[in-house]
Design a protein around this motif. Structure first.
Motif, mmCIF file in Angstrom:
data_model
loop_
_atom_site.group_PDB
_atom_site.id
_atom_site.type_symbol
_atom_site.label_atom_id
_atom_site.label_comp_id
_atom_site.label_asym_id
_atom_site.label_seq_id
_atom_site.Cartn_x
_atom_site.Cartn_y
_atom_site.Cartn_z
ATOM 1 N N LEU A 1 0.844 -1.187 0.000
ATOM 2 C CA LEU A 1 0.000 0.000 0.000
ATOM 3 C C LEU A 1 0.883 1.242 0.000
ATOM 4 O O LEU A 1 1.994 1.222 0.529
ATOM 5 N N ILE B 1 1.019 4.861 1.554
ATOM 6 C CA ILE B 1 0.386 5.632 2.614
ATOM 7 C C ILE B 1 1.182 6.910 2.814
ATOM 8 O O ILE B 1 2.381 6.872 3.092
ATOM 9 N N VAL C 1 -4.428 6.587 1.786
ATOM 10 C CA VAL C 1 -4.056 5.193 1.567
ATOM 11 C C VAL C 1 -4.452 4.815 0.150
ATOM 12 O O VAL C 1 -5.624 4.901 -0.215
ATOM 13 N N ASN D 1 -4.335 1.795 -2.811
ATOM 14 C CA ASN D 1 -4.227 0.350 -2.999
ATOM 15 C C ASN D 1 -3.964 0.048 -4.475
ATOM 16 O O ASN D 1 -4.869 0.131 -5.293
ATOM 17 N N GLU E 1 -8.364 4.514 -3.495
ATOM 18 C CA GLU E 1 -7.759 5.180 -2.355
ATOM 19 C C GLU E 1 -8.821 5.644 -1.385
ATOM 20 O O GLU E 1 -9.993 5.757 -1.729
ATOM 21 N N PHE F 1 3.603 0.659 7.690
ATOM 22 C CA PHE F 1 3.885 1.700 6.714
ATOM 23 C C PHE F 1 4.824 2.747 7.304
ATOM 24 O O PHE F 1 4.975 2.850 8.524
#
Length: 158
Positions: A26, A28, A51, A53, A91, A139
């Motif tokens: 991911l 972030i 975030v 993806n 996101e 993250f």
């Protein structure tokens, strides 16, 4: 009958392992900081995390924890039991309340009294998105916070 049961369990097990295959991490990033009401000598902010993806499957999360360092010193930490889902190739923005203690504020102010004037401060954001037994995602993000001119707007990220 026992062979049939064993075969079904084997197929289910293999399909479960296939769904745990490799996926892209991911992305972030720190999207913003908004002030919240504090108590006593503490300050509180809502840290906004963007975030993203990059995978072809949605990712569910249940809880988030983060730590924020500014200028190489711990500044704030926070947790939230927020839950949701980041859509496939999509996101979302997650808001996490963080607390800055009076001691952390003092340490940051002391660090800024050095003889070197600064236009921006380096930050490091680290944490985790809870996702169950195997789904926790750690993250980190780094960057610089630009200091506003005296009496100006809040901190921004270039």
């Amino acid at each position: 009958m026992p062979r049939l049961l064993a075969t079904v369990l084997l197929i289910l097990g293999l399909s479960a392992c296939a769904s745990l295959g490799p996926r892209d991490p991911l992305r972030i990033d720190l999207a913003g900081l908004e002030p919240l009401p504090g108590q006593g000598m503490e300050m509180r902010f809502a840290v906004k995390l963007r975030v993203q993806n990059p995978n072809d499957q949605a990712i569910s999360y249940n809880g988030v924890a983060l730590d924020l360092e500014v200028n190489g010193q711990p500044l704030a930490s926070g947790v939230s039991d927020v839950s949701g889902e980041v859509p496939r190739y999509g996101e979302t923005v997650i808001s996490v309340p963080v607390t800055i203690s009076a001691f952390s504020m003092f340490r940051q102010a002391w660090g800024m009294t050095s003889n070197t004037p600064r236009q921006s401060l380096p930050y490091e954001l680290s944490g985790k998105l809870g996702g169950g037994l195997f789904g926790t995602v750690r993250f980190s993000d780094t960057g610089k916070l630009t200091l506003p001119p005296a009496g100006g707007a809040p901190l921004t990220r270039p």
